[in-house]
Write an enzyme that holds these catalytic residues in place. Structure first.
Site, PDB file in Angstrom:
ATOM      1  N   GLU A 168       0.793  -1.231   0.000  1.00  0.00           N
ATOM      2  CA  GLU A 168       0.000   0.000   0.000  1.00  0.00           C
ATOM      3  C   GLU A 168       0.825   1.281   0.000  1.00  0.00           C
ATOM      4  O   GLU A 168       0.369   2.304  -0.499  1.00  0.00           O
ATOM      5  CB  GLU A 168      -0.936   0.002   1.212  1.00  0.00           C
ATOM      6  CG  GLU A 168      -2.027  -1.051   1.165  1.00  0.00           C
ATOM      7  CD  GLU A 168      -3.043  -0.815   0.054  1.00  0.00           C
ATOM      8  OE1 GLU A 168      -3.274   0.347  -0.313  1.00  0.00           O
ATOM      9  OE2 GLU A 168      -3.580  -1.809  -0.473  1.00  0.00           O
TER      10      GLU A 168
ATOM     11  N   SER B 143     -52.894 -17.015  11.459  1.00  0.00           N
ATOM     12  CA  SER B 143     -53.859 -17.063  12.564  1.00  0.00           C
ATOM     13  C   SER B 143     -53.322 -16.502  13.878  1.00  0.00           C
ATOM     14  O   SER B 143     -54.078 -16.427  14.850  1.00  0.00           O
ATOM     15  CB  SER B 143     -54.319 -18.496  12.783  1.00  0.00           C
ATOM     16  OG  SER B 143     -54.937 -18.972  11.613  1.00  0.00           O
TER      17      SER B 143
END
Lengths: 789, 152
Positions: free
Chosen positions: A205, A483
């Site tokens: 990096e 239900s």
């Protein structure tokens, strides 16, 4: 400027020399004056610009310092479970307590001289407990002798034989969180990070990391050249410091303004902090993955997330993969895009070899390795529960309090219940797949266990892989509830004056909605059942009777009941909501049934008992909140109806699945094409809600009775709720009724005793057949029966 | 060496050491400690429980015949904490007891009293209403809970 003299010259060719000379002097003077003016303006602009820049730098400086130091030294909040209470009569077995001791890290040994040790001998446990500062009072360390029998603690004494009334084990540490943000990380000091990873990170990096002051002109030039030659943005020129700045303070926008700020802040960061400090922050901050709403930051958490191992134990090829992820966490996600991830890892490895971070032999070995990632994201314990804790912290606590460091959060998690749930749900789903010849791992489920008396959430699992922190179905899966919504209709009917013995028509029904659509609900068995009693229509879950009842009572009244039960969601104002054509999560359902189990009193479900600040003490603690929403007498009738469901209705299999002596109440729920199977119910002070279905909402062969109920029963079997039942309210009477709902003698065959609000019971006593003649022979089976009664 | 002793008298503690302290004790006995007004059964500041104790003239050990000694102990500790104004600790103890015996109406009564002392009248009413769903109808406990629902 250049054109004016030309025009002037061409315009003055026929003029005399003297005026020409004056004009020339005047023009020169004007030019000088104009030049001075511009210089002055330039100077002014420069001064203003410098002032603005300085002010801006001051601002950026403050931002950099505040966030960097806050982030670098942030101590996460420590989260603890509920403590196990030990007392004579506690409903825990020796096995359960031993498993808890092991989870707490107690060591089995004959030498109990130190706290944190125990010894198991048959049904006896000798424990040297640890001291612990609970939020309400400290608990001392002590030696205890515990005797168990038949699944409960029967006696507890000290090592000197003195009886002990109560003791608390130290709570289970279940994880750490950063309550103020949605980010998660596992902070590591730099000396715990492998050197190869640090060297490799810098090699990939930012090779000039130790040379530059935050920005690297050489790096920028190299990136520029690479980008120009490749005619695309192939390389970035950002240093590690710039990346850290971008990650900590800025967005990912590719704008000049952002890049300018990034450069300035990188310079400021380098000015204030050492390279080592910046590197440490980077290692803990960098974004390398995402899971749902959760962002994975830092290599420590990344190692756990992708490999299920601590960072320092990772091999070279695993370290290379983590470093490679920085370039594109989503694109190189090894679980989703393994080929891209492998290619990227190999690029990183070759860079490491060239840079001398690894040897050729290490390179060869690493290159030959697979991705080696774990099947599932490794995580802290109980991710679904931790998810709930995070959300409740966000909702109920002040942000400035949560940003304090070193908080201790005491939760309601019951580790025994949670571990039980995490075993029962996956096992139950696997058993269903086997029984119904379904492909393995195609069913999903979620479950939640609560304590009705206080609203505590004791256990929660968001899927069949409870260790996964992904989609939390218990909180976020919105599914039709079928239900499970019916209690609201029947409660509205009872409030409107109906009784459990009122006959309701189960004939087919059609309801036209406001927009002209016709709603025509059908019973599950596609048959009509005449005029059942209200309690039977409920226990057998007849859709037609419920729809008729709801329409008779009024849609507004039913919706009002749903709202009072604690469903805070906005529901579509359509009649099909009465039969559960509404999307709710298991958590919503648990909240709704909590009000029923709580005798009509609403208590919000909660997962947090107290939040303690290291210096300021208790910031906030659980306060029992109850709010009466229904008359307890009417709720008693609904509870009775729910009980009947477990005796003779759709959940009657509970009679053989669980001890018959247990008082149970619950309701099944099934949606169209069996896409969702539900069971919600309670016994004494334990309530559980179970949902089973498929993530893609495909049909299943399961109903609430066959899919969710068996799992619910297994959950309850492990919880062993103590069997206390509230007394019958004084305003409720029990009256025997026949199949038509008429009051009959208790000596009649087929009579059932049902509860009624005093004064609402069916009038008069009739013969067993319902005839008005009480002296008829059909009462009680004849004269001989009366003789013996 | 004097031994540390604690003398408890109506919830107040008078520490004393050796002979010197005996003298001081006598002084306290005839002045300090006993000069504090003794609670009267009808004192509105007292909880229902304390009023009963005052009426009975002695501590009442168990409100319910079947209740566990642990819950009793937690309740007693809660009363002691409440007596010195430690509301949060008192409430925490009661909640611990409630988790063990979730249907004990007298715990709701004690919690309602605690809420009222803290000034949370509405909370006290709601807690008492819920306690009534567990109280035996027509019993003393129900009557005590009813006081919070329909204040006199």
């Amino acid at each position: 400027m250049a054109k004016k003299p030309t025009r002037s010259r061409s315009g003055s060719t026929r003029r005399s020399a003297a005026p020409k000379s004056r004009s020339s002097r005047s023009s020169k003077a004007r030019k000088q004056s104009r030049g001075a003016l511009w210089r002055w303006r330039l100077l002014q602009l420069s001064i203003i610009g410098a002032a603005v820049l300085i002010a801006w730098m001051f601002y950026l400086n403050a931002v950099v310092r505040e966030r960097f130091e806050g982030q670098r030294f942030t101590v996460p909040a420590r989260v603890y479970s509920e403590a196990q209470e030990l007392y004579a009569g506690a409903p825990v077995s020796a096995d359960q307590v031993e498993s808890l001791l092991q989870a707490l890290g107690y060591r089995q040994t004959g030498d109990l001289g130190q706290s944190g040790r125990y010894l198991r001998r048959g049904q006896t446990l000798s424990i040297h407990t640890r001291s612990f500062d609970f939020w309400d009072s400290p608990e001392p360390a002590r030696r205890l002798e515990l005797d168990f029998s038949q699944g409960s603690l029967v006696n507890m004494v000290t090592s000197a034989g003195q009886p002990v009334l109560v003791a608390r084990l130290d709570p289970l540490f279940i994880g750490q969180i950063y309550p103020g943000s949605g980010e998660d990380r596992l902070l590591l000091p730099i000396d715990e990070v492998p050197q190869s990873l640090i060297d490799g990170l810098i090699a990939v990096e930012d090779r000039r990391f130790y040379q530059h002051w935050g920005i690297s002109p050489v790096g920028i030039a190299r990136a520029l050249w690479a980008n120009v030659t490749s005619a695309s943005i192939a390389q970035g020129g950002s240093t590690l410091t710039q990346q850290l700045v971008k990650n900590m303070y800025l967005t990912a926008d590719q704008t000049l303004w952002r890049k300018g700020n990034e450069a300035l802040m990188a310079l400021l960061m380098e000015w204030h902090y050492s390279k080592e400090q910046i590197l440490e922050a980077y290692l803990n901050e960098i974004y390398i993955g995402q899971q749902g709403r959760r962002s994975i930051n830092g290599f420590g958490l990344g190692a756990q997330f992708f490999f299920g191992s601590p960072l320092r134990s990772l091999n070279i090829h695993q370290q290379a993969l983590l470093v490679g992820l920085i370039k594109g966490p989503s694109y190189y996600n090894p679980r989703r895009n393994p080929d891209q991830a492998m290619a990227r890892r190999n690029v990183v490895l070759s860079v490491w070899r060239e840079a001398g971070v690894i040897t050729q032999a290490e390179y060869d070995r690493a290159l030959a390795s697979g991705l080696d990632i774990s099947d599932v994201p490794g995580d802290a314990s109980y991710p679904a529960f931790m998810d709930l804790v995070r959300r409740q912290l966000d909702q109920g606590y002040r942000r400035q309090d949560l940003l304090a460091e070193g908080l201790t959060i005491f939760t309601t998690l019951d580790p025994l219940a949670q571990n039980h749930l995490e075993t029962v749900l996956p096992d139950g789903l696997a058993a269903l797949e086997t029984s119904y010849n379904l492909n393995t791992d195609t069913l999903e489920g979620a479950a939640i266990v609560t304590r009705p008396s206080t609203g505590d959430v004791l256990a929660i699992t968001g899927g069949r892989k409870p260790e996964l922190a992904g989609f939390n179905r218990a909180l976020d899966a919105r599914r039709q509830v079928g239900s499970l919504m019916k209690p609201a209709v029947y409660l509205a009917a009872l409030e409107a004056g109906y009784t459990l013995a009122t006959q309701v028509s189960d004939a087919p029904v059609q309801v036209a909605s406001a927009n002209g659509d016709l709603w025509e609900p059908r019973n599950f068995d596609r048959e009509s059942h005449g005029s059942p009693l209200l309690v039977d229509a409920f226990s057998h879950s007849y859709n037609q009777a419920t729809a008729r009842l709801g329409m008779e009572v009024g849609l507004a009244e039913v919706f009002d009941v749903i709202d009072r039960l604690g469903v805070s969601e906005r529901l579509p104002a359509v009649p099909s909501v009465m039969l559960g054509a509404v999307d709710l999560s298991p958590f919503h359902v648990a909240q709704m049934y909590q009000t029923i189990a709580g005798n009509g009193f609403y208590s919000p479900l909660n997962a947090i008992r107290a939040v303690v600040h290291p210096d300021n003490g208790v910031l906030q603690r659980f306060d029992l909140q109850v709010e009466q929403r229904f008359a307890p007498e009417q709720m008693y009738l609904v509870q009775e109806a729910l009980h009947r469901v477990t005796l003779e209705g759709t959940a009657r299999s509970l009679q053989w699945r669980l001890p018959q002596s247990w008082w149970l109440a619950g309701k099944t729920g099934t949606t169209d094409d069996n896409r969702d199977a539900w069971f919600a119910g309670y016994s004494s002070d334990r309530q559980a809600v179970v949902w089973v279905g498929r993530d893609g909402n495909e049909p299943t062969p399961l109903t609430g009775s066959t899919g969710a109920l068996p799992i619910w029963a297994d959950i309850m079997a492990g919880l062993k709720p103590n069997q206390e039942r509230r007394g019958q309210p004084a305003t409720v009477v029990r009256v025997p009724v026949n199949a038509q709902g008429a009051q009959v003698s208790e000596r009649c065959d087929n009579q059932r005793v049902l509860p009624f609000l005093a004064g609402s019971e069916p009038p008069g006593r009739r013969g067993c057949s319902g005839s008005p003649d009480p002296s008829s022979d059909d009462e009680g089976g004849g004269w001989w029966q009366r003789l013996f009664n | 060496m004097a031994t540390a002793v604690q003398l408890k008298y109506r919830g107040r503690v008078c520490p004393f050491y050796g002979r010197l302290v005996w003298v001081l004790l006598s002084v306290f006995w005839f002045s300090g400690c006993v000069s504090v007004p003794v609670d009267q059964p009808d004192d509105p500041r007292l909880s229902t429980w304390e009023r009963k104790e005052e009426r009975a003239g002695q501590p009442i050990e168990t409100p319910i015949a079947t209740r566990s000694s642990l819950v009793d102990s937690l309740q007693r500790s809660a009363r002691e904490r409440a007596a010195v104004g430690q509301w949060d600790q008192a409430e925490a103890l009661l909640l611990r007891a409630l988790r063990i015996e979730p249907q004990a109406a007298d715990l709701y009564l004690q919690m309602a009293e605690l809420k009222l002392r803290k000034g949370d009248t509405a909370g006290a009413t709601q807690i008492a209403r819920k306690g009534l769903t567990y109280a035996e109808t027509g019993g003393d406990l129900a009557a005590d809970l009813q006081r919070f629902v329909q204040p006199e």
